[in-house]
Structure formats: structure tokens, C-alpha cells
Motif scaffolding. Structure first.
Motif, PDB file in Angstrom:
ATOM      1  N   ALA A 111       4.184  67.094 -21.113  1.00 17.19           N
ATOM      2  CA  ALA A 111       4.574  65.996 -22.009  1.00 17.19           C
ATOM      3  C   ALA A 111       6.051  65.710 -21.782  1.00 17.19           C
ATOM      4  N   LEU A 112       6.377  64.436 -21.660  1.00 19.78           N
ATOM      5  CA  LEU A 112       7.758  64.036 -21.387  1.00 19.78           C
ATOM      6  C   LEU A 112       8.214  63.075 -22.462  1.00 19.78           C
ATOM      7  N   TYR A 113       9.501  63.132 -22.777  1.00 20.90           N
ATOM      8  CA  TYR A 113      10.020  62.201 -23.761  1.00 20.90           C
ATOM      9  C   TYR A 113      11.401  61.747 -23.315  1.00 20.90           C
ATOM     10  N   GLY A 114      11.608  60.459 -23.274  1.00 21.64           N
ATOM     11  CA  GLY A 114      12.925  59.981 -22.880  1.00 21.64           C
ATOM     12  C   GLY A 114      12.950  58.475 -22.794  1.00 21.64           C
ATOM     13  N   LYS A 115      14.072  57.980 -22.306  1.00 15.22           N
ATOM     14  CA  LYS A 115      14.253  56.541 -22.233  1.00 15.22           C
ATOM     15  C   LYS A 115      13.798  56.024 -20.869  1.00 15.22           C
ATOM     16  N   VAL A 116      12.941  55.029 -20.907  1.00 14.99           N
ATOM     17  CA  VAL A 116      12.416  54.465 -19.668  1.00 14.99           C
ATOM     18  C   VAL A 116      13.455  53.510 -19.077  1.00 14.99           C
ATOM     19  N   GLU A 117      13.742  53.702 -17.788  1.00 15.04           N
ATOM     20  CA  GLU A 117      14.715  52.819 -17.140  1.00 15.04           C
ATOM     21  C   GLU A 117      14.159  52.286 -15.839  1.00 15.04           C
ATOM     22  N   GLN A 118      14.760  51.186 -15.417  1.00 11.64           N
ATOM     23  CA  GLN A 118      14.321  50.612 -14.156  1.00 11.64           C
ATOM     24  C   GLN A 118      15.315  50.996 -13.080  1.00 11.64           C
ATOM     25  N   ASP A 119      14.816  51.553 -11.997  1.00  9.88           N
ATOM     26  CA  ASP A 119      15.699  51.927 -10.900  1.00  9.88           C
ATOM     27  C   ASP A 119      16.269  50.653 -10.280  1.00  9.88           C
ATOM     28  N   SER A 120      17.593  50.627 -10.108  1.00  7.77           N
ATOM     29  CA  SER A 120      18.219  49.372  -9.684  1.00  7.77           C
ATOM     30  C   SER A 120      17.814  48.974  -8.262  1.00  7.77           C
ATOM     31  N   ARG A 121      17.537  49.967  -7.421  1.00  5.50           N
ATOM     32  CA  ARG A 121      17.193  49.598  -6.044  1.00  5.50           C
ATOM     33  C   ARG A 121      15.701  49.286  -5.864  1.00  5.50           C
ATOM     34  N   SER A 122      14.864  50.267  -6.256  1.00  9.25           N
ATOM     35  CA  SER A 122      13.431  50.073  -5.981  1.00  9.25           C
ATOM     36  C   SER A 122      12.740  49.210  -7.039  1.00  9.25           C
ATOM     37  N   GLY A 123      13.382  49.068  -8.210  1.00 15.74           N
ATOM     38  CA  GLY A 123      12.754  48.315  -9.282  1.00 15.74           C
ATOM     39  C   GLY A 123      11.669  49.111  -9.999  1.00 15.74           C
ATOM     40  N   GLU A 124      11.440  50.354  -9.570  1.00 16.38           N
ATOM     41  CA  GLU A 124      10.413  51.155 -10.230  1.00 16.38           C
ATOM     42  C   GLU A 124      10.925  51.736 -11.540  1.00 16.38           C
ATOM     43  N   LEU A 125       9.974  52.044 -12.435  1.00 14.29           N
ATOM     44  CA  LEU A 125      10.367  52.654 -13.702  1.00 14.29           C
ATOM     45  C   LEU A 125      10.544  54.159 -13.518  1.00 14.29           C
ATOM     46  N   GLN A 126      11.473  54.695 -14.249  1.00  8.88           N
ATOM     47  CA  GLN A 126      11.697  56.130 -14.194  1.00  8.88           C
ATOM     48  C   GLN A 126      12.303  56.596 -15.510  1.00  8.88           C
ATOM     49  N   ILE A 127      12.274  57.911 -15.733  1.00 12.01           N
ATOM     50  CA  ILE A 127      12.957  58.466 -16.899  1.00 12.01           C
ATOM     51  C   ILE A 127      13.996  59.460 -16.401  1.00 12.01           C
ATOM     52  N   MET A 128      15.226  59.258 -16.829  1.00 10.12           N
ATOM     53  CA  MET A 128      16.287  60.182 -16.442  1.00 10.12           C
ATOM     54  C   MET A 128      16.368  61.290 -17.473  1.00 10.12           C
ATOM     55  N   GLN A 129      16.495  62.504 -16.991  1.00 11.61           N
ATOM     56  CA  GLN A 129      16.694  63.662 -17.866  1.00 11.61           C
ATOM     57  C   GLN A 129      15.778  63.684 -19.076  1.00 11.61           C
ATOM     58  N   PRO A 130      14.484  63.503 -18.901  1.00 16.95           N
ATOM     59  CA  PRO A 130      13.628  63.536 -20.093  1.00 16.95           C
ATOM     60  C   PRO A 130      13.569  64.942 -20.693  1.00 16.95           C
ATOM     61  N   GLN A 131      13.277  65.000 -21.979  1.00 11.67           N
ATOM     62  CA  GLN A 131      12.898  66.292 -22.543  1.00 11.67           C
ATOM     63  C   GLN A 131      11.455  66.507 -22.143  1.00 11.67           C
ATOM     64  N   PHE A 132      11.108  67.748 -21.905  1.00 16.00           N
ATOM     65  CA  PHE A 132       9.726  67.945 -21.463  1.00 16.00           C
ATOM     66  C   PHE A 132       9.166  69.222 -22.038  1.00 16.00           C
ATOM     67  N   GLU A 133       7.862  69.284 -21.998  1.00 12.50           N
ATOM     68  CA  GLU A 133       7.195  70.472 -22.471  1.00 12.50           C
ATOM     69  C   GLU A 133       5.945  70.648 -21.642  1.00 12.50           C
ATOM     70  N   MET A 134       5.763  71.835 -21.059  1.00  8.05           N
ATOM     71  CA  MET A 134       4.549  72.089 -20.320  1.00  8.05           C
ATOM     72  C   MET A 134       3.459  72.392 -21.323  1.00  8.05           C
ATOM     73  N   LEU A 135       2.293  71.880 -21.097  1.00 10.59           N
ATOM     74  CA  LEU A 135       1.267  71.999 -22.117  1.00 10.59           C
ATOM     75  C   LEU A 135       0.207  73.022 -21.747  1.00 10.59           C
ATOM     76  N   GLY A 136      -0.074  73.898 -22.725  1.00  9.89           N
ATOM     77  CA  GLY A 136      -1.293  74.681 -22.677  1.00  9.89           C
ATOM     78  C   GLY A 136      -1.442  75.781 -21.654  1.00  9.89           C
ATOM     79  N   ASP A 137      -0.388  76.262 -20.998  1.00  8.59           N
ATOM     80  CA  ASP A 137      -0.654  77.390 -20.110  1.00  8.59           C
ATOM     81  C   ASP A 137       0.499  78.369 -20.062  1.00  8.59           C
TER      82      ASP A 137
END
Ligand code: ADP
Ligand code: MG
Length: 730
Positions: A111-137
Motif C-alpha cells: 500500500a502506498l500513500y503520497g502525492k501523485v505527480e507528473q514526470d516533466s520529461r516522460s509525462g508519466e504519473l509517479q509518486i515521489m517518496q510515498p509512505q508505504f506499507e507491505m501488506l500481509g506477509d
């Protein structure tokens, strides 16, 4: 079964070591743990599909780890992780995160949580430095895997602040709090009287505790994030209610206690008027009347006098002192620093001695012989007005006939300290601190001295009334006439030559100037050196032809005293100082203040410092010099200072920037420390709590039974004891 009062190490999964870490967060009991609320929630019931994300939004995404790896740029290593949902993919990046290198395995659910941003070069969406949590193992927890997973996905999930440098993670809290809830006794005493519960539509404590951690699916996500669900409201109200109940009880008890009914006849009125060196402002007249009325009551006065820096509180303190002295009692005036005590001593002598009042100064740094002598004067009743630091309290000074205690600039003391202090000068009878025989009433019973607290911290009135629930409030909301507003400018320290030129002009015009350096506790030594070095530079080179003095906390008291006196008399033109001059210092001829590294000071502190100038008729100037990088908050503080001189506006902003804990000085254990409540966000609930606390203590009546009241009081005492330890609410 766990009770709320059970020590936290009896929760399954918490041993002594973890209990220690929790203790650093103030979590000692199961109740504390359950009141450790999530600071936000994640909606993992309806997580966002990667395909529907938009740039700019905060989002929770649940996906599968596809691949990850570290790559190096010229500047730093960057860790990249790709998560997928079916055919959609999302890239996440962390800077400098070599520690993440072996953390992820393809196929894991995350599970990831953070601010969605658009990469200036590729135009793809990404999240920088999200908080994360591995689930269930999580390793070693296989048996629990299913339950664990069910706590983490497919629902609204609580997110906690981790503790102990990450030793205990948000995830750990989630599980342990769940465990504690599972094992919690079904019978939690309801200590809030039913009439109050009904008026506020409060849910039961058990329901509140469950739902605040594990909200039900239908719960409004917005209410959760803003702490406005019924569960939140119950817990917040509860905390505020029992605090207010304690304060209210205190206040009521005082009203029934025997105090000194000072007499205010024409003779006393004359005496008060006689000393005035100027015409009092309308506000000063009004406030003095409030105080005088209070002092005439046969019950102890507990009054807070609030007034911005320079509003003229000192003279009011002196006038109140005269009322007591003319009635044959002694007065103690306490200041938070020696310098301020000294200054009060000098002005008291200037203003009061001609009228025949005997004034003594008692501070920690007096020589033992002198101290003994002064104490004898006090004990024999020869001294009318005793001025000192809080050493007055600590050293068990005995008064022959204490009538009034004045505490100046109390924001330095803090609310809880004040309660302790009043306890000393009050509740314990005058035996311990104020000595005996105490003031006698006509019936011969021990009489409580009156207490007047003076503070320059402007707090919005409703907040003040509620927070200082045990005090009556007087507000000095007018400055003496003839003040011109201080002009404040902010400049980078490479402009210093211009600033020094300006200082020189002020001095040549016959005025005086302060140059202030920050001394911050952690780094006191080197900061102090910087101040001393700068003093050499200023006195030796830049202002070699002028008289420059140095004042800091480490100087011995005599020297401090001497320097301050020279500055007061105008024998020094420039005073280089640390923040020891922050509070109360009053030299009206000083019209200029330069504050170096202004970005490091707190807002209230800057305002207090600046309050040292602008005290006379001449125009005053404050220059905030900054060096190096300025944080966003730092910039806001500087902007506020250049924008306004209004203490209330500054206080409000300060409160918002720092949060109530810092604002009211928890650092000195001075604040009623709230675990779940936030007095800014919850101002309305605070009002309600105060109101309801008063209603409860007005009982018993048809609404509230005696039994309910005593149950509430038991709970209140337990809480006060737990939170404040020694401070006792009788
Ligand atoms: P604070 O409220 O910050 O303690 P002070 O009591 O030190 O303020 O007063 C600030 C200055 O204003 C002092 O120099 C004091 O003598 C002067 N002052 C106070 N009241 C009046 C007044 N009514 N008229 C003229 N000057 C006053
Ligand atoms: Mg003052």
C-alpha cells in the motif's frame, strides 16, 4: 481483561523494552495507548486504480511489486519501485534511499500513500517518496497473516505516528492497539453524567475507542480526517471536560475559602493616586478597579491581568500592592528573571519609596549574609514589598503577614507551574511557603493571600477564559498615549554596514540601541561565544568610539546588575545582549533594536524583544537581520513581524504556527497537556466542556445526581494525577 489503568506492558506483545519506547511518547497505561489516535486514515476500502490517478492528488494505491532497483545519478542514489495493478503501472521514487535496496520482492502486495505527480520529461504519473506499507506477509507472523491482512486492506485503515526512531511502526501500533481493544474489559465506567452526554450526543467510551481506531465502512472520510466523527468528539470532549472540571472545582473552592477583605477607604485611594507618575489610561483605570473590587472580597483573589508588551502593567501591580500594604499586609512580587526583578526593584524604589514603603530585593544570587538579613526583614514584617525571582518560592521565605502575591510575565511560568505556585502560596496554608503567622481574619482563621498574575501573552479572550479556567481575567487593551508604532524591517546580514550606520545615527541623536543575539539552549556555548565575539567586533571596531555594553545570562549577578543600570542611566549607548532582555526590560530612551539571526527566534519571542523599544515618544526602529537559509515558517514569522505590531494578531499566528503545546510552553510543563484535543481545532468543544463542567458542579439537581457528580470527580482526580503528577486538585 485489560483495564484502562493497566500498565501498558501487560498488553500482549509489549515487553519492558517496548514499554520503555512507548513511555517516551507518554504512553504508560492501556488508556494512554488507546488514546494514541491515528493522525490520519487511509481509504483502503476504495483505493485508487492506477489508471484513474490525477496529478496533484493525494492518493492511496494498493498494488503488486513488479520490480525495484537503485540507480545513481551524479547527485545521489535514487531508489525506484514499480507497482502494478493488472496492466497499469506506477513508478515510485525515493532519494538517497539505499536502505530500501533489498526490501521489495516481486509479487508482494504493497500500500502506498503520497502525492501523485507528473514526470516533466516522460509525462508519466509517479509518486515521489510515498509512505508505504507491505501488506500481509511480515516475517514470523505467518499465523497472524490473515488477521493482519484484514487490518490493512479492504477497509479504512488508521495511520499512527511511529515512535522510537521507527522501532515501533504505524503498523505495529495498529496491531497492538487492536489487541488491546480485543482484550479490553467490556465494562468501562461511564464517568460523564448522563445529562451532559445527552446534550452533546456522546457515544459510549467503548464505542468511541473502537471506532476511532477502526472506523466503520459508512463513516465519513472527511469527518475522520478532521477528527469530527462521533467517536472523536466523545474522546476529545472527555479529555477537555475533565480538565475543565478540575479547573472549575479549583475556582469554586477558592470562592468558598477565607481570604483577606482589604479595605479601600479614602486614605487608601489617596495613597494609590499619590504615586502615579503619569495619568493612567482608561484601560488602566478599569483594570485597577476590577482588581480593587476583587481584593475587597472576603475570598482569595485569583486574577490574570493580560496586556500586550508596554501596555503598562507594572504600575497596576504597584497600585494593587499599595492596597495590601496600606491594609497592613506584605506583598511579594515575582519575576521570571533576575534582571527583571532588579528592574522592578529600581522602579519600585523610584515610585514607592518616597511614599514611605519599604522595599527589598531577594534573588538567588544574593550573598548568603545579605540574604539572611533580607529574610529576617521579611519575617519580622519590616519589608512591605518583597521583589524577587521564583527563588522566593523555592527558598521557603517566611512572611510575617502575606497579603498579595504578584507574578509578573507569567507566560514564562506556565499554567501548571502557576497551579503549583498557588498551591504553595495558598492551599498548604501559609505554613510552607509564605510562612506564618499568616494574615488573620476577624474570625482568626488563616486567610489566603490574593494572587495577581500579569502576562504579556495575548490570547484570544474565549481561549484565555477557558484555559485559565481557574482565574478571573482582566484585559489591558490600550497602550499609553504618545507611542508611535515601531517600524520593522527585515534585511540580510550582508547589509550590516548600512544597519550599523543607522544605529550610529540613532545614538548620535541621543538615543540608545539593543543588538540581540540568539542563544539557543542546545548550542548555548558556541552561540554565547558568537555573541561575545560580536560584542568585541562592535565595541572594538565598528562602534569603537561609543560606549557598548554586553549582557548575557552567564554573567554574574552583580555585573549583570551593573551593566543594566548603566544602560538604564544612559551611560551605555549600545547594549549587546542575548535574550535575557526579552522580558519586561524597560528603557524608554532605547529606540533601536537590531536582532541578529532573527529567523531563529520564535514569533512570541521576537514580539517580546521588540517590545523593549517603542516605549517613549520618539520613533523606534527594529531591524531583523537574517543569515543563511530561512525556513518557510521562519519567513512567515518575519513577515508577520514587519506587517504588524499587534500582539493579538501575532499571538494568533504564533499559535497556528507552533501549535498549542509549544505556544503555551509545555516545555516547562506549563500546559494542560492534551492527548487527543487540540485547543485551536477544538475551541468550540472546549467552550462546551467548560460550560458543562460548571453545570455539573452546580448540582446535584434534577438533572445530575450526587452519585454522578462523585463519579465524575473520581475520574477527574485520577486523570489529573496521571497527567500532572504532583499538581493536585483537592
Ligand atoms: P508592560 O505592560 O510591558 O509591563 P510597563 O509597565 O513596563 O509595560 O510600561 C511600559 C512603559 O510605559 C513604562 O515606561 C511605563 O512607565 C510607561 N507607562 C505606563 N503607563 C503609562 C501611562 N498611563 N502614561 C504614560 N506612560 C505610561
Ligand atoms: Mg512588564
Amino acid at each position: 481483561m485489560l483495564e484502562l489503568t493497566t500498565p501498558v506492558q501487560y498488553v500482549k506483545g509489549i515487553g519492558p523494552r517496548l514499554a520503555e519506547i512507548l513511555a517516551t511518547k507518554g504512553i504508560a497505561t492501556v488508556g494512554d495507548l488507546l488514546n494514541y489516535l491515528p493522525f490520519r486514515y487511509e481509504d483502503r476500502l476504495n483505493p485508487r486504480g492506477i489508471a484513474e490517478l490525477r496529478a496533484g492528488e493525494m492518493a492511496t494505491v494498493i498494488g503488486e511489486v513488479r520490480n525495484s532497483g537503485l540507480f545513481r545519478t551524479r547527485k545521489m542514489p535514487i531508489f525506484q519501485l514499480t507497482v502494478g495493478q493488472g496492466r497499469s503501472k506506477l513508478r515510485c521514487l525515493w532519494f538517497n534511499a539505499t536502505y530500501l535496496q533489498d526490501k521489495f520482492k516481486p509479487g508482494q502486495l504493497i500500500a502506498l500513500y503520497g502525492k501523485v505527480e507528473q514526470d516533466s520529461r516522460s509525462g508519466e504519473l509517479q509518486i515521489m517518496q510515498p509512505q508505504f506499507e507491505m501488506l500481509g506477509d511480515a516475517a514470523g507472523e505467518a499465523a497472524d497473516e490473515k488477521t493482519a491482512a484484514s487490518l490493512e486492506v479492504g477497509r479504512i485503515v488508521p495511520i499512527y505516528e511511529s515512535a522510537g526512531q521507527g522501532h515501533v511502526s504505524a503498523r505495529w501500533f495498529r496491531r497492538i492497539i487492536r489487541k488491546a481493544l480485543d482484550d479490553l474489559t467490556p465494562e468501562i465506567t461511564e464517568s460523564i453524567p448522563s445529562a451532559v452526554r445527552e446534550r452533546l450526543a456522546l457515544v459510549s467510551p467503548r464505542e468511541a475507542l473502537w471506532k476511532v481506531h477502526w472506523p466503520e465502512a459508512g463513516e465519513s472520510f472527511e469527518d475522520l480526517q478532521s477528527s469530527r466523527t462521533p467517536a472523536h468528539i466523545r474522546l476529545i470532549f472527555e479529555e477537555l471536560f475533565f480538565t475543565e472540571l478540575g479547573l472549575e472545582l479549583k475556582r469554586r473552592q477558592l470562592k468558598t475559602e477565607t481570604g483577606i477583605a482589604f479595605r479601600l477607604d479614602d486614605r487608601v485611594r489617596q495613597a494609590i493616586k499619590k504615586i502615579l507618575p503619569f495619568h493612567p489610561t482608561a484601560a488602566q483605570k478599569r483594570v485597577l478597579k476590577e482588581i480593587a473590587d476583587d481584593m475587597q472580597q472576603p475570598h482569595p483573589m485569583r486574577r490574570l491581568l493580560q496586556g500586550d508588551v508596554g501596555s503598562g502593567k507594572t504600575i497596576i501591580g504597584f497600585q494593587a500592592a499599595i492596597i495590601a500594604i496600606e491594609n497592613g499586609y506584605q506583598v511579594a512580587l515575582m519575576a521570571p528573571t533576575e534582571i527583571l526583578a532588579q528592574q522592578h526593584y529600581f522602579s519600585a524604589r523610584r515610585i514607592l519609596e518616597n511614599a514611605g514603603y519599604r522595599i527589598v530585593l531577594l534573588t538567588g544570587s544574593l550573598e548568603a549574609d545579605r540574604k539572611r538579613e533580607v529574610r529576617r526583614h521579611i519575617a519580622q514584617g519590616n519589608a512591605h514589598l518583597v521583589i524577587g525571582t521564583h527563588a522566593l518560592l523555592e527558598e521557603k521565605v517566611e512572611f510575617a503577614k502575606p497579603g498579595l502575591v504578584i507574578v509578573d510575565e507569567q507566560h514564562r511560568f506556565g499554567v501548571m507551574q502557576r497551579l503549583k505556585l498557588m498551591k504553595k502560596s495558598g492551599d498548604e496554608g501559609s505554613a510552607a511557603a509564605t510562612g506564618r503567622p499568616a494574615g488573620q481574619t476577624s474570625t482568626g482563621a488563616l486567610a489566603e493571600p490574593d494572587v495577581l498574575v500579569m502576562t504579556a501573552t495575548p490570547i484570544p479572550r474565549t481561549l484565555a477564559l477557558t484555559l485559565y479556567g481557574d482565574l478571573d481575567l482582566s484585559v489591558l487593551d490600550e497602550l499609553p498615549p504618545g507611542r508611535t508604532p515601531i517600524i520593522t524591517r527585515c534585511v540580510a546580514d550582508d547589509q550590516s554596514p548600512k544597519v550599523w550606520d543607522f544605529v550610529r545615527k540613532q545614538v548620535e541623536a541621543g538615543h540608545q540601541a539593543y543588538v540581540v543575539y540568539p542563544v539557543i539552549a542546545e548550542n548555548e556555548e558556541s552561540e554565547l561565544k558568537a555573541a561575545i565575539k560580536m560584542y568585541r567586533e562592535l565595541s572594538g571596531k565598528i562602534f569603537a568610539d561609543l560606549k557598548v555594553g554586553l549582557l548575557h545570562g552567564r554573567l554574574d549577578a552583580d555585573l549583570k546588575d551593573q551593566v543594566m543600570r548603566m544602560f538604564q542611566k544612559g551611560e551605555l549607548q549600545i547594549l549587546v545582549a542575548t535574550t535575557v532582555i526579552e522580558v519586561g526590560v524597560d528603557v524608554p530612551n532605547a529606540t533601536m533594536m537590531v536582532i541578529e539571526h532573527a529567523e531563529r527566534f520564535g514569533l512570541a519571542q521576537l514580539h517580546q524583544l521588540r517590545g523593549r523599544i517603542g516605549r517613549g515618544a520618539a520613533k523606534s526602529y527594529c531591524v531583523l537581520m537574517t543569515g543563511g537559509k530561512i525556513s518557510e515558517d521562519g519567513q512567515k514569522r518575519l513577515d508577520a513581524m514587519t506587517r504588524t505590531n499587534d500582539g493579538f494578531e501575532i499571538a494568533q499566528l504564533d499559535l497556528e504556527l507552533r501549535g498549542p503545546g509549544e505556544f503555551f510552553g509545555t516545555r516547562q510543563a506549563g500546559l494542560p497537556s492534551f492527548r487527543v484535543a487540540n485547543i485551536i481545532r477544538d475551541a468550540q468543544l472546549l467552550e462546551a466542556a467548560k460550560h458543562e463542567a460548571a453545570a455539573v458542579l452546580a448540582g446535584p439537581n434534577s438533572e445530575i445526581s450526587a452519585e454522578e457528580i462523585s463519579r465524575a470527580l473520581v475520574q477527574m482526580r485520577t486523570r489529573w494525577q496521571h497527567t500532572y503528577g504532583l499538581v493536585e486538585v483537592a
